[in-house]
Structure formats: C-alpha cells, structure tokens
Write an enzyme that holds these catalytic residues in place. Structure first.
Site, PDB file in Angstrom:
ATOM      1  N   ARG A   1       9.250  -4.307  -9.472  1.00 49.90           N
ATOM      2  CA  ARG A   1       7.894  -3.787  -9.619  1.00 49.90           C
ATOM      3  C   ARG A   1       7.575  -3.585 -11.111  1.00 49.90           C
ATOM      4  O   ARG A   1       8.426  -3.093 -11.871  1.00 49.90           O
ATOM      5  CB  ARG A   1       7.737  -2.424  -8.927  1.00 49.90           C
TER       6      ARG A   1
ATOM      7  N   LYS B   1       4.744   3.937   6.083  1.00 50.08           N
ATOM      8  CA  LYS B   1       3.874   2.778   5.943  1.00 50.08           C
ATOM      9  C   LYS B   1       3.782   1.958   7.231  1.00 50.08           C
ATOM     10  O   LYS B   1       3.325   0.824   7.216  1.00 50.08           O
ATOM     11  CB  LYS B   1       4.365   1.914   4.784  1.00 50.08           C
TER      12      LYS B   1
ATOM     13  N   PRO C   1       0.812  -1.221   0.000  1.00 49.72           N
ATOM     14  CA  PRO C   1       0.000   0.000   0.000  1.00 49.72           C
ATOM     15  C   PRO C   1       0.843   1.268   0.000  1.00 49.72           C
ATOM     16  O   PRO C   1       1.957   1.294   0.518  1.00 49.72           O
ATOM     17  CB  PRO C   1      -0.796  -0.120   1.316  1.00 49.72           C
ATOM     18  N   GLU C   2       0.284   2.301  -0.597  1.00 48.00           N
ATOM     19  CA  GLU C   2       0.931   3.611  -0.586  1.00 48.00           C
ATOM     20  C   GLU C   2       0.788   4.225   0.810  1.00 48.00           C
ATOM     21  O   GLU C   2      -0.066   3.830   1.610  1.00 48.00           O
ATOM     22  CB  GLU C   2       0.275   4.530  -1.608  1.00 48.00           C
TER      23      GLU C   2
END
Length: 269
Positions: free
Chosen positions: A253, A51, A2-3
C-alpha cells in the site's frame, strides 16, 4: 479496498432499500450461483462484520459478499437506468419499488444463516460492532500486541487483529499517534491505538457520509492529516509529506506520513 465504515454505510443503504420486502427478482450472474433464483424470498436485513456484508433472507438463508477493491452495491428506483455497465453486474435484486445491484462484488456465497459466522470467525473484533464492550477492546489489544516486533501499519491492516481499518485510517492513526507506520507495535500504546481506531471509524459511520474526515473538516482539502495530501502537505505543520510503500505482494500500500510530526523508522526509498 474500502474502509470498514464505508462497508457499514453501504450495508445500511442496502438494508433501508430492501429490508422487509419480497424479491420479485433475485438473480446471480456468477457461475457458482447462476442457477439460484431468490425471487419470492423476503429480505430480512443486511448486516456487516468488518468489510464483509451479510444479506439475510427468509428460510434461514444468507448471502455473503465482499467489496474488495472495486465492488459496490447500488440502489435505484424500480425501472431506473443503472449508472454502471450492465456487464459488471453480479447480483440483481428487485422489489416492487426498488432495485439493488451488486457490481463487481466478490466472495459471493449462499450459506445457512446459522453458519454465516463461520465465514468471519478468523477476524478480530469488529470496530463497528454495535455490541462493542470492554471485552472486545481487550481482545483487540491482545491481538495487536501478539507480535510486538511487527510494523504498526501492517498490524492495523490485519483484519485478524481488529476488523475495519483500511489504508486511509492506517496512515491517519499513525499520524495521530505521532509515529511512522513502520514503528514497531511495542513502541506504541496499544489501548490508545485500538480506541483511536474505533473512534475514527465510528465517527464517520455515524455521520452517514462516504467521504471520511479524520480532522473534523468536510472540505476536500482539509479532511485528512496526511492521507493523499502529497500536493498540499501535512495538514498540521504544512511540511512536505513522504510517500513510501509498506507491505508486500497483495498487501502493498502507498503510505503517507510527515517526517516532521511523526517519529520512527521508515524506508529511505
């Protein structure tokens, strides 16, 4: 993963559900904390740094957790059925009127509250820090430019540079800068990059929505410029996007970019 704005919103939802309430049940389903019982402690609040989530309890005790790729804190009314499988639950917190369940949350640690900063001391400035100042921006810029030969996308994802950017924002920031994610850091405006990263995360965090938009549009097919738009094409020019892998091992990614609107190097395959 998640960002940072997603983690921020999860923390806010968690905080609204339990802050100021006394736990009737505080159970852990992980070996290292299996004997710990937090029932009877008051939840003082939930905060985030990049995060990382910190749940603070009475008695100077803090729970650190990280969502990683598959973690989530879900909030339910007391007695409600969970939407996720029970065997995925790692933490169970219940109060008189609500329950908060940590499904597949990672890096669970209980520490003395004054020591919680030790767990995030390695991070760069938190882009969603409510106390953000010019000093934070200057530190982020210094971290960002410390390795001028580094690829832009890799620098953006490095939480030691500035905390909060994930793969979505990496792709979108590079697009808005007009360069590919493989462009060396030395060829971009560091101040503009840091300011843009904070602006995008802050806008979505303030919106209260979990479906990030970098274009200002909320429609599913218009939310982003290039990220995951393989079928639709570039939101600006309509041209075909390319997808290449950036990074190695756990840092690998898929990376979307527009070869027409973004200049700079990129892998041919």
């Amino acid at each position: 993963m998640p960002e940072g704005d997603t983690v921020y919103l999860v923390g806010k939802r968690f905080d609204r559900a339990l802050a100021g309430k006394t736990l009737l049940r505080g159970e852990f389903r992980v070996p290292q904390l299996a004997t710990v019982d937090l029932a009877g402690r008051e939840v003082l609040g939930v905060g985030t740094v990049g995060k990382h989530l910190f749940t603070r309890f009475s008695g100077d005790l803090t729970l650190h957790s990280h969502l990683m790729m598959d973690g989530m804190w879900d909030v339910y009314p007391a007695g409600a059925k969970w939407r996720r499988p029970g065997h995925h639950a790692r933490v169970i917190f219940t109060a008189a009127d609500t329950q908060v369940i940590g499904f597949r949350v990672h890096d669970l640690k209980l520490v003395a509250t004054p020591k919680e900063t030790d767990l995030v001391a390695h991070l760069g400035p938190d882009l969603l820090d409510p106390q953000w100042t010019e000093a934070h921006a200057a530190q982020a810029i210094a971290n960002f430019t410390a390795k001028p030969e580094r690829e832009l996308g890799l620098a953006l994802l490095d939480q030691r540079v500035m905390a909060g950017v994930g793969n979505l924002y990496k792709c979108e920031i590079a697009f808005l800068l007009g360069v590919t994610p493989w462009t060396p850091v030395s060829e971009v405006d560091a101040g503009r990059t840091v300011a843009l990263a904070r602006k995008l995360l802050l806008a979505n965090a303030r919106s209260g929505r979990f479906d990030q938009s970098t274009t200002g549009h909320l429609d599913r097919n218009r939310k982003n410029w290039v990220y995951e738009r393989t079928r639709q094409g570039c939101f600006r020019c309509g041209g075909k996007l390319l997808v290449r892998t950036q990074g190695h091992d756990v840092q690998r990614r898929p990376t979307w970019f527009c070869p027409k609107d973004q200049h700079g190097p990129y892998p041919q395959q």
